[in-house]
Design a protein around this motif. Structure first.
Motif, short mmCIF file in Angstrom:
data_model
loop_
_atom_site.label_atom_id
_atom_site.label_comp_id
_atom_site.label_asym_id
_atom_site.label_seq_id
_atom_site.Cartn_x
_atom_site.Cartn_y
_atom_site.Cartn_z
N PRO A 33 0.84 -1.20 0.00
CA PRO A 33 0.00 0.00 0.00
C PRO A 33 0.88 1.25 0.00
CG PRO A 33 -0.07 -1.09 2.13
CD PRO A 33 0.70 -1.98 1.22
N PRO A 34 0.46 2.29 -0.71
CA PRO A 34 1.27 3.50 -0.74
C PRO A 34 1.31 4.18 0.62
CG PRO A 34 -0.86 3.89 -1.75
CD PRO A 34 -0.79 2.42 -1.44
N ALA A 35 2.39 4.92 0.83
CA ALA A 35 2.51 5.66 2.08
C ALA A 35 1.37 6.67 2.15
CB ALA A 35 3.86 6.36 2.15
N VAL A 36 0.83 6.84 3.32
CA VAL A 36 -0.30 7.76 3.49
C VAL A 36 0.24 9.19 3.51
CG1 VAL A 36 -2.18 8.44 5.00
CG2 VAL A 36 -1.57 6.03 4.75
N ALA A 37 -0.22 9.97 2.56
CA ALA A 37 0.18 11.37 2.50
C ALA A 37 -0.65 12.18 3.48
CB ALA A 37 -0.01 11.91 1.08
N PRO A 38 -0.03 13.14 4.13
CA PRO A 38 -0.81 13.99 5.03
C PRO A 38 -1.89 14.74 4.24
CG PRO A 38 1.55 14.39 5.30
CD PRO A 38 1.38 13.51 4.13
N ILE A 39 -3.05 14.86 4.83
CA ILE A 39 -4.16 15.60 4.22
C ILE A 39 -4.49 16.76 5.13
CG2 ILE A 39 -6.55 15.51 3.45
CD1 ILE A 39 -6.16 12.53 2.93
N ILE A 40 -4.40 17.96 4.58
CA ILE A 40 -4.64 19.17 5.37
C ILE A 40 -5.70 20.00 4.67
CG2 ILE A 40 -3.59 21.23 6.40
CD1 ILE A 40 -0.87 19.85 6.15
N ALA A 41 -6.65 20.49 5.41
CA ALA A 41 -7.68 21.36 4.85
C ALA A 41 -7.09 22.74 4.57
CB ALA A 41 -8.84 21.49 5.83
N PRO A 42 -7.62 23.46 3.59
CA PRO A 42 -7.13 24.82 3.35
C PRO A 42 -7.24 25.65 4.63
CG PRO A 42 -8.54 24.12 1.55
CD PRO A 42 -8.64 23.07 2.62
N GLY A 43 -6.16 26.32 4.97
CA GLY A 43 -6.12 27.10 6.20
C GLY A 43 -5.80 26.27 7.43
N GLY A 44 -5.69 24.95 7.27
CA GLY A 44 -5.42 24.06 8.40
C GLY A 44 -3.93 23.87 8.64
N THR A 45 -3.61 23.28 9.79
CA THR A 45 -2.23 23.05 10.21
C THR A 45 -2.04 21.59 10.57
OG1 THR A 45 -2.07 25.30 11.09
CG2 THR A 45 -0.44 23.71 11.88
N ALA A 46 -0.88 21.04 10.24
CA ALA A 46 -0.53 19.67 10.63
C ALA A 46 0.96 19.61 10.88
CB ALA A 46 -0.92 18.69 9.54
N THR A 47 1.35 18.73 11.80
CA THR A 47 2.77 18.50 12.08
C THR A 47 3.23 17.32 11.25
OG1 THR A 47 2.52 19.35 14.32
CG2 THR A 47 4.45 17.99 13.87
N VAL A 48 4.30 17.50 10.47
CA VAL A 48 4.82 16.46 9.59
C VAL A 48 6.22 16.09 10.07
CG1 VAL A 48 5.34 15.81 7.22
CG2 VAL A 48 3.48 17.42 7.69
N PRO A 49 6.41 14.85 10.57
CA PRO A 49 7.72 14.43 11.05
C PRO A 49 8.54 13.71 9.97
CG PRO A 49 6.08 12.85 11.74
CD PRO A 49 5.36 13.91 10.96
N PHE A 50 9.84 13.81 10.04
CA PHE A 50 10.77 13.08 9.18
C PHE A 50 11.83 12.47 10.09
CE2 PHE A 50 9.13 16.24 6.20
CZ PHE A 50 8.85 15.45 5.10
N SER A 51 12.33 11.29 9.74
CA SER A 51 13.38 10.66 10.54
C SER A 51 14.56 10.30 9.64
CB SER A 51 12.83 9.40 11.22
OG SER A 51 12.38 8.48 10.25
N GLY A 52 15.64 9.85 10.26
CA GLY A 52 16.82 9.42 9.53
C GLY A 52 17.92 10.46 9.46
N PHE A 53 17.81 11.48 10.27
CA PHE A 53 18.83 12.52 10.27
C PHE A 53 19.79 12.29 11.43
CE2 PHE A 53 15.00 14.40 8.41
CZ PHE A 53 15.49 14.73 7.16
N ALA A 54 20.93 12.98 11.40
CA ALA A 54 21.89 12.88 12.50
C ALA A 54 21.30 13.58 13.73
CB ALA A 54 23.22 13.53 12.10
N ALA A 55 21.74 13.13 14.88
CA ALA A 55 21.23 13.71 16.13
C ALA A 55 21.56 15.20 16.19
CB ALA A 55 21.83 12.99 17.33
N ASN A 56 20.57 16.00 16.51
CA ASN A 56 20.69 17.43 16.74
C ASN A 56 21.23 18.23 15.53
OD1 ASN A 56 19.81 17.03 19.43
ND2 ASN A 56 21.89 16.43 19.98
#
Length: 183
Positions: A33-56
């Motif tokens: 199944p495809p990765a679920v893309a964030p869905i945001i309403a116009p004018g709405g806010t969502a927090t989008v996390p990413f991982s795999g980076f170096a610490a700090n």
């Protein structure tokens, strides 16, 4: 004579195998199944996390899309079609950003993250939720109806077509054998 009958039988066997094997091979692949893309309403806010980076490490987030100049990333506003902001990843290498779409958002947006020290990159597509009370969906709830392809609904067509092909092949073989016997 015997040779022609065996050739006709072999041709019939190959035709039968092809009719029943082709749909089975075509339906054998089941994609993840495809990765679920964030869905945001116009004018709405969502927090989008990413991982795999170096610490700090510093992670630069870039939002690209139609009317992106009206969007904000972590409450930082810019006046261009591509928005960028730099945030710091946590000790586990996870960085997140708050995305607020403009009130006139439409289509989709691409949010890319790039580690400034590790060079690690990641991206996701943000879909804009449908709004309004148009004809789409039941009751105008903004949900589009599923109009995609349904292979299971065509099973009867495949079976019926296979039977017709087999009947035609059987008639052709019988006619060929009858002509060979008369000659």
């Amino acid at each position: 004579m015997k040779n022609k009958i065996s050739k006709a039988s072999a041709a019939l066997a190959i035709a039968v195998a092809a009719v029943f094997a082709a749909p089975a091979v075509a339906n054998a692949y089941t994609p993840d199944p495809p990765a679920v893309a964030p869905i945001i309403a116009p004018g709405g806010t969502a927090t989008v996390p990413f991982s795999g980076f170096a610490a700090n490490e510093g992670v630069e987030f870039t939002l690209t899309g139609e009317n992106a100049s009206g969007a904000t990333l972590a409450f930082v506003a810019f006046a261009v079609e591509t928005k960028s902001v730099t945030k710091e990843a946590n000790a586990d290498g996870v960085a997140s950003v708050d995305v607020t779409l403009p009130a006139n958002a439409s289509g989709s947006y691409t949010l890319a993250a790039s580690g400034q020290e590790s060079g690690a990159t990641a991206s996701t597509t943000i879909q804009v939720a449908a709004t309004g009370s148009g004809a789409g969906g039941e009751g105008g709830g903004g949900v589009l109806q599923n109009t995609g392809f349904d292979g299971d609904a065509l099973l009867g067509l495949w079976v019926g077509g296979g039977v017709l092909v087999l009947a035609g092949a059987s008639i052709a073989v019988a006619t060929s054998v009858r002509r060979a016997r008369r000659a």
